[in-house]
Motif scaffolding. Structure first.
Motif, mmCIF file in Angstrom:
data_model
loop_
_atom_site.group_PDB
_atom_site.id
_atom_site.type_symbol
_atom_site.label_atom_id
_atom_site.label_comp_id
_atom_site.label_asym_id
_atom_site.label_seq_id
_atom_site.Cartn_x
_atom_site.Cartn_y
_atom_site.Cartn_z
ATOM 1 N N ARG A 1 21.318 36.551 41.757
ATOM 2 C CA ARG A 1 22.445 37.483 41.611
ATOM 3 C C ARG A 1 23.344 37.316 42.838
ATOM 4 O O ARG A 1 22.948 37.637 43.957
ATOM 5 C CB ARG A 1 21.927 38.911 41.527
ATOM 6 N N ILE A 2 24.553 36.786 42.614
ATOM 7 C CA ILE A 2 25.489 36.490 43.691
ATOM 8 C C ILE A 2 26.550 37.582 43.728
ATOM 9 O O ILE A 2 27.339 37.716 42.791
ATOM 10 C CB ILE A 2 26.163 35.116 43.458
ATOM 11 N N GLY A 3 26.565 38.370 44.797
ATOM 12 C CA GLY A 3 27.524 39.456 44.933
ATOM 13 C C GLY A 3 28.572 39.125 45.980
ATOM 14 O O GLY A 3 28.248 38.593 47.043
ATOM 15 N N PHE A 4 29.838 39.442 45.663
ATOM 16 C CA PHE A 4 30.922 39.207 46.615
ATOM 17 C C PHE A 4 32.080 40.164 46.339
ATOM 18 O O PHE A 4 32.302 40.578 45.210
ATOM 19 C CB PHE A 4 31.385 37.742 46.588
ATOM 20 N N TRP A 5 32.797 40.485 47.409
ATOM 21 C CA TRP A 5 33.902 41.430 47.348
ATOM 22 C C TRP A 5 35.126 40.756 46.729
ATOM 23 O O TRP A 5 35.422 39.588 47.016
ATOM 24 C CB TRP A 5 34.231 41.930 48.746
ATOM 25 N N VAL A 6 35.842 41.501 45.869
ATOM 26 C CA VAL A 6 37.042 40.997 45.205
ATOM 27 C C VAL A 6 38.119 42.080 45.211
ATOM 28 O O VAL A 6 37.849 43.248 44.940
ATOM 29 C CB VAL A 6 36.757 40.588 43.734
ATOM 30 N N SER A 7 39.322 41.671 45.524
ATOM 31 C CA SER A 7 40.494 42.529 45.395
ATOM 32 C C SER A 7 41.320 41.962 44.246
ATOM 33 O O SER A 7 41.691 40.781 44.273
ATOM 34 C CB SER A 7 41.305 42.504 46.702
ATOM 35 N N GLY A 8 41.558 42.766 43.234
ATOM 36 C CA GLY A 8 42.257 42.265 42.054
ATOM 37 C C GLY A 8 43.558 42.994 41.784
ATOM 38 O O GLY A 8 43.685 44.194 42.047
ATOM 39 N N THR A 9 44.518 42.252 41.256
ATOM 40 C CA THR A 9 45.781 42.817 40.795
ATOM 41 C C THR A 9 45.923 42.463 39.322
ATOM 42 O O THR A 9 45.770 41.299 38.945
ATOM 43 C CB THR A 9 46.971 42.233 41.580
ATOM 44 N N PHE A 10 46.174 43.464 38.521
ATOM 45 C CA PHE A 10 46.372 43.276 37.089
ATOM 46 C C PHE A 10 47.751 43.806 36.726
ATOM 47 O O PHE A 10 48.140 44.881 37.175
ATOM 48 C CB PHE A 10 45.305 44.031 36.292
ATOM 49 N N GLU A 11 48.460 43.048 35.925
ATOM 50 C CA GLU A 11 49.754 43.503 35.414
ATOM 51 C C GLU A 11 49.653 43.542 33.898
ATOM 52 O O GLU A 11 49.138 42.600 33.278
ATOM 53 C CB GLU A 11 50.864 42.548 35.839
ATOM 54 N N LEU A 12 50.097 44.639 33.322
ATOM 55 C CA LEU A 12 50.057 44.787 31.879
ATOM 56 C C LEU A 12 51.451 44.660 31.281
ATOM 57 O O LEU A 12 52.439 45.041 31.918
ATOM 58 C CB LEU A 12 49.474 46.148 31.493
ATOM 59 N N ARG A 13 51.500 44.102 30.076
ATOM 60 C CA ARG A 13 52.728 44.047 29.298
ATOM 61 C C ARG A 13 52.344 44.414 27.871
ATOM 62 O O ARG A 13 51.397 43.851 27.329
ATOM 63 C CB ARG A 13 53.340 42.648 29.342
ATOM 64 N N ASP A 14 53.042 45.357 27.314
ATOM 65 C CA ASP A 14 52.749 45.815 25.951
ATOM 66 C C ASP A 14 51.298 46.279 25.808
ATOM 67 O O ASP A 14 50.663 46.071 24.772
ATOM 68 C CB ASP A 14 53.047 44.707 24.923
ATOM 69 N N GLY A 15 50.757 46.882 26.875
ATOM 70 C CA GLY A 15 49.414 47.430 26.835
ATOM 71 C C GLY A 15 48.291 46.417 26.989
ATOM 72 O O GLY A 15 47.125 46.753 26.839
ATOM 73 N N ARG A 16 48.657 45.161 27.294
ATOM 74 C CA ARG A 16 47.647 44.109 27.465
ATOM 75 C C ARG A 16 47.821 43.442 28.824
ATOM 76 O O ARG A 16 48.914 43.398 29.382
ATOM 77 C CB ARG A 16 47.759 43.070 26.364
ATOM 78 N N ILE A 17 46.736 42.875 29.329
ATOM 79 C CA ILE A 17 46.758 42.241 30.653
ATOM 80 C C ILE A 17 47.478 40.901 30.567
ATOM 81 O O ILE A 17 47.060 40.002 29.833
ATOM 82 C CB ILE A 17 45.311 42.040 31.172
ATOM 83 N N VAL A 18 48.570 40.783 31.331
ATOM 84 C CA VAL A 18 49.346 39.541 31.348
ATOM 85 C C VAL A 18 49.134 38.778 32.663
ATOM 86 O O VAL A 18 49.396 37.587 32.737
ATOM 87 C CB VAL A 18 50.843 39.816 31.075
ATOM 88 N N GLY B 1 33.819 32.345 51.969
ATOM 89 C CA GLY B 1 32.715 32.626 52.880
ATOM 90 C C GLY B 1 31.846 33.761 52.369
ATOM 91 O O GLY B 1 30.616 33.715 52.472
ATOM 92 N N ASN B 2 32.495 34.778 51.795
ATOM 93 C CA ASN B 2 31.756 35.911 51.240
ATOM 94 C C ASN B 2 30.961 35.489 50.006
ATOM 95 O O ASN B 2 29.835 35.941 49.793
ATOM 96 C CB ASN B 2 32.733 37.049 50.933
ATOM 97 N N VAL B 3 31.519 34.579 49.210
ATOM 98 C CA VAL B 3 30.800 34.058 48.040
ATOM 99 C C VAL B 3 29.588 33.245 48.516
ATOM 100 O O VAL B 3 28.485 33.379 47.955
ATOM 101 C CB VAL B 3 31.720 33.198 47.143
ATOM 102 N N LEU B 4 29.776 32.434 49.558
ATOM 103 C CA LEU B 4 28.659 31.647 50.099
ATOM 104 C C LEU B 4 27.556 32.560 50.622
ATOM 105 O O LEU B 4 26.378 32.353 50.332
ATOM 106 C CB LEU B 4 29.159 30.725 51.223
ATOM 107 N N ARG B 5 27.952 33.606 51.356
ATOM 108 C CA ARG B 5 26.970 34.573 51.864
ATOM 109 C C ARG B 5 26.220 35.224 50.701
ATOM 110 O O ARG B 5 25.003 35.357 50.715
ATOM 111 C CB ARG B 5 27.659 35.644 52.705
ATOM 112 N N GLY B 6 26.967 35.639 49.663
ATOM 113 C CA GLY B 6 26.344 36.253 48.494
ATOM 114 C C GLY B 6 25.379 35.311 47.785
ATOM 115 O O GLY B 6 24.340 35.732 47.278
ATOM 116 N N THR B 7 25.712 34.027 47.785
ATOM 117 C CA THR B 7 24.841 33.034 47.165
ATOM 118 C C THR B 7 23.537 32.892 47.954
ATOM 119 O O THR B 7 22.441 32.900 47.367
ATOM 120 C CB THR B 7 25.554 31.675 47.075
#
Length: 139
Positions: A96-113, A122-128
């Motif tokens: 189980r590989i855990g890592f921090w993520v910051s995400g931006t989502f933009e919606l158009r017409d109620g759906r993710i565009v 480095g954080n992914v490597l540490r999580g691995t």
């Protein structure tokens, strides 16, 4: 009072439903929440454009020994823009590989565009490393 939905709450709901579908490996359900012109960006990786290509990647990850989950720490919206602060987990067999993520989502017409994730390699490597050690030691 108006009968129109509160846009930020609606946008947050769409993103939450998207993550729920990914966690359940309900790929068709997740795809229904994507706009046909979706752009999926991951830090320093090539962008994936179009629902057909994103669908191909998500379906390719839908295998018995692979899995995904996320702990949503914070989620906020301003109109059709949703920001997430979360820990993503990739499950590869017993690892189980855990890592921090910051995400931006933009919606158009109620759906993710736009699905734009930022994370540290480095954080992914540490999580691995942590995931492998836990899988070996059983902790």
């Amino acid at each position: 009072m108006t009968d129109e939905p509160d846009m930020p709450e609606t946008a947050v709901t769409v993103v939450r439903e998207f993550f729920r579908a990914l966690e359940l490996s309900a790929i068709d359900e997740a795809l229904e929440l994507l706009h046909p012109e979706i752009v999926w960006k991951n830090a320093s990786l090539p962008s994936v454009r179009g629902k057909k290509r994103v669908a191909g990647l998500l379906r390719g990850l839908d295998r018995p020994k692979l899995g995904f989950s996320a702990d949503m720490h914070h989620i906020a919206a301003d109109g059709d823009i949703v920001l997430t602060d979360r820990t993503d987990y990739l499950h590869v067999g017993p690892v189980r590989i855990g890592f921090w993520v910051s995400g931006t989502f933009e919606l158009r017409d109620g759906r993710i565009v736009l699905w734009d994730d930022h994370f540290s390699k480095g954080n992914v490597l540490r999580g691995t490393v942590v995931g492998v050690v836990k899988a070996i030691t059983g902790r």
